[in-house]
Design a protein around this motif. Structure first.
Motif, mmCIF file in Angstrom:
data_model
loop_
_atom_site.group_PDB
_atom_site.id
_atom_site.type_symbol
_atom_site.label_atom_id
_atom_site.label_comp_id
_atom_site.label_asym_id
_atom_site.label_seq_id
_atom_site.Cartn_x
_atom_site.Cartn_y
_atom_site.Cartn_z
ATOM 1 N N LEU A 164 0.745 -1.140 -0.649
ATOM 2 C CA LEU A 164 -0.141 0.219 -0.131
ATOM 3 C C LEU A 164 0.847 1.270 0.159
ATOM 4 N N ARG A 165 1.953 0.766 0.160
ATOM 5 C CA ARG A 165 3.068 2.009 0.150
ATOM 6 C C ARG A 165 4.153 2.369 -0.719
ATOM 7 N N ARG A 166 3.851 1.682 -1.577
ATOM 8 C CA ARG A 166 4.480 1.622 -3.093
ATOM 9 C C ARG A 166 4.818 2.858 -3.975
ATOM 10 N N ILE A 167 6.189 3.262 -4.251
ATOM 11 C CA ILE A 167 6.203 4.758 -4.789
ATOM 12 C C ILE A 167 7.375 4.741 -6.162
ATOM 13 N N ILE A 168 6.521 5.496 -7.321
ATOM 14 C CA ILE A 168 7.480 4.811 -8.171
ATOM 15 C C ILE A 168 8.261 6.533 -8.475
ATOM 16 N N VAL A 169 9.623 6.917 -8.827
ATOM 17 C CA VAL A 169 10.242 8.078 -8.966
ATOM 18 C C VAL A 169 11.118 7.734 -10.965
ATOM 19 N N LYS A 185 -2.007 3.117 -15.317
ATOM 20 C CA LYS A 185 -0.985 1.981 -14.062
ATOM 21 C C LYS A 185 -2.130 1.966 -12.723
ATOM 22 N N PRO A 186 -3.411 3.019 -12.636
ATOM 23 C CA PRO A 186 -3.361 3.715 -11.311
ATOM 24 C C PRO A 186 -3.124 3.322 -9.802
ATOM 25 N N ASP A 187 -3.563 1.978 -9.852
ATOM 26 C CA ASP A 187 -3.754 1.167 -9.057
ATOM 27 C C ASP A 187 -2.577 0.979 -9.037
ATOM 28 N N PRO A 213 -9.625 11.509 -16.527
ATOM 29 C CA PRO A 213 -8.719 10.590 -15.360
ATOM 30 C C PRO A 213 -9.575 8.980 -14.997
ATOM 31 N N PRO A 214 -8.380 8.424 -14.303
ATOM 32 C CA PRO A 214 -9.519 7.142 -14.855
ATOM 33 C C PRO A 214 -9.716 7.046 -13.682
ATOM 34 N N GLU A 215 -11.226 6.672 -13.153
ATOM 35 C CA GLU A 215 -12.127 6.325 -13.372
ATOM 36 C C GLU A 215 -12.411 4.974 -12.017
ATOM 37 N N LYS A 216 -11.557 4.448 -12.077
ATOM 38 C CA LYS A 216 -11.124 3.464 -10.202
ATOM 39 C C LYS A 216 -9.477 3.533 -10.052
ATOM 40 N N VAL A 217 -9.788 4.281 -8.833
ATOM 41 C CA VAL A 217 -7.892 4.059 -8.454
ATOM 42 C C VAL A 217 -8.286 4.498 -6.861
ATOM 43 N N ARG A 218 -7.534 4.165 -6.148
ATOM 44 C CA ARG A 218 -7.259 4.068 -4.745
ATOM 45 C C ARG A 218 -6.249 5.519 -4.327
ATOM 46 N N LEU A 251 -9.195 14.606 -10.473
ATOM 47 C CA LEU A 251 -8.496 13.879 -10.184
ATOM 48 C C LEU A 251 -8.451 12.853 -8.935
ATOM 49 N N PRO A 252 -8.131 12.035 -8.927
ATOM 50 C CA PRO A 252 -8.135 10.684 -8.168
ATOM 51 C C PRO A 252 -6.999 11.060 -7.107
ATOM 52 N N TRP A 253 -6.234 12.051 -7.335
ATOM 53 C CA TRP A 253 -4.844 11.618 -6.518
ATOM 54 C C TRP A 253 -4.903 12.789 -6.149
ATOM 55 N N ASP A 254 -4.026 13.520 -5.025
ATOM 56 C CA ASP A 254 -4.431 14.438 -4.396
ATOM 57 C C ASP A 254 -2.874 15.105 -5.177
ATOM 58 N N THR A 255 -2.811 15.912 -5.923
ATOM 59 C CA THR A 255 -1.634 16.211 -6.943
ATOM 60 C C THR A 255 -0.979 17.258 -6.262
ATOM 61 N N ARG A 256 0.426 17.592 -6.333
ATOM 62 C CA ARG A 256 1.065 18.788 -5.492
ATOM 63 C C ARG A 256 2.422 19.131 -6.946
ATOM 64 N N PHE A 257 3.011 20.194 -6.736
ATOM 65 C CA PHE A 257 4.510 20.987 -7.258
ATOM 66 C C PHE A 257 5.219 21.634 -6.913
#
Length: 293
Positions: A164-169, A185-187, A213-218, A251-257
């Motif tokens: 549940l805490r995977r990160i890609i950089v 691959k939003p999940d 945006p994707p409809e289904k994403v955690r 958007l399904p994510w918390d987007t940050r800049f």
């Protein structure tokens, strides 16, 4: 001359033993002079991944957290680094220092490497693109399938991970690949960190800028870091992403800049990583506290 030749033979023998080892055995391999095993800030594991999805081999380096063997009940976040040939030796030790100074959680760091920078070996120009310059399909769908079906299951099987805490950089073109992963691959990942993402013909700069945006994403995070001294055409579109994407509420994510004052295209990757990981983990800790209050 003879001693130099002997040293070279010993080094290549150690490298052969290390590169041929399985994830289970690799920690016990390559202990001779010149081995990465003598660098404790990078110590952990190595294995070669022969991908059926892509049809090529990858070198996978794994840095394990301090105390990994002793803390046998703890499951760790995992940070996947694109362009691991250069990003793994840079960011894996940095994460350790951030654990010391910033008190962010230790993590398993996974570097996805090609084994060289020369054309024909390093295939980032294929793996990170949806469309090539001539209009033909790129290799991004196959690369993402490799992550989903081959690499991530291997890492989760062999190590104590927290899925549940995977990160890609990713950096530059790898940054655009991070945003492709978020949309396609939003999940797969909880956190997506794109540092000075590269510009592609089919997506302008950032994949998804003009897409639904994707409809289904955690729930998760998409973070774009941009250096103020990045190349003009990249910086301008990054600021456009800040204004058009980060400001959206659908958007399904918390987007940050993250604006890195004085930051250049590649040399400030460590600064971007530190800022983004602090944002990810400190924000998650705050949200977890709010839920329990």
């Amino acid at each position: 001359m003879i001693s130099r030749l002997a040293s070279k033979i010993a080094f290549f023998a150690a490298a052969t033993a290390l590169f041929g080892a399985s994830p289970v055995d690799a920690r016990n391999a390559g202990r001779s002079e010149g081995s990465i095993a003598h660098l404790p800030a990078l110590s952990g594991d190595y294995f070669a991944l022969s991908s059926e999805e892509v049809g090529r081999d990858y070198h996978i380096y794994v840095r394990l957290p301090e105390g990994y063997d002793e803390n046998s009940d703890y499951r760790y976040p995992v940070v996947y680094l694109l362009d691991g040939d250069s990003t793994f030796p840079l960011l894996a030790p940095l994460h350790l220092f951030m654990h010391y100074d910033d008190e962010i959680p230790e993590a398993i760091i996974v570097g996805i490497a090609y084994g060289g920078f020369e054309p024909g070996v390093n295939m980032r120009h294929v793996d990170f693109r949806m469309v090539m310059d001539d209009g033909s399909p790129g290799g991004a769908p196959q690369f993402l399938s490799m992550l989903e079906n081959e690499l991530l299951p291997t890492i989760d099987r062999e190590f104590r991970t927290d899925p549940l805490r995977r990160i890609i950089v990713g950096q530059s073109r790898g940054g655009s690949a991070v945003l492709q992963a978020a949309w396609l691959k939003p999940d797969l990942f909880w956190g997506h960190v794109a540092s000075n993402p590269g510009r592609e013909p089919d997506t302008r700069l950032l994949f998804g800028m003009d897409r639904d945006p994707p409809e289904k994403v955690r729930s998760g995070y998409v973070i774009v870091a941009s250096g103020s001294r990045d190349r003009d055409y990249l910086r301008g579109t990054a600021l456009e992403w800040r204004d058009q994407i980060a400001a959206r509420d659908d958007l399904p994510w918390d987007t940050r800049f993250i604006d890195i004052e004085g930051g250049t295209h590649a040399a400030d990757l460590g600064t971007a990583y530190r800022a983004a990981l602090r944002m990810l983990f400190l924000q998650a800790e705050t949200e977890s506290t709010d839920l329990t209050d």
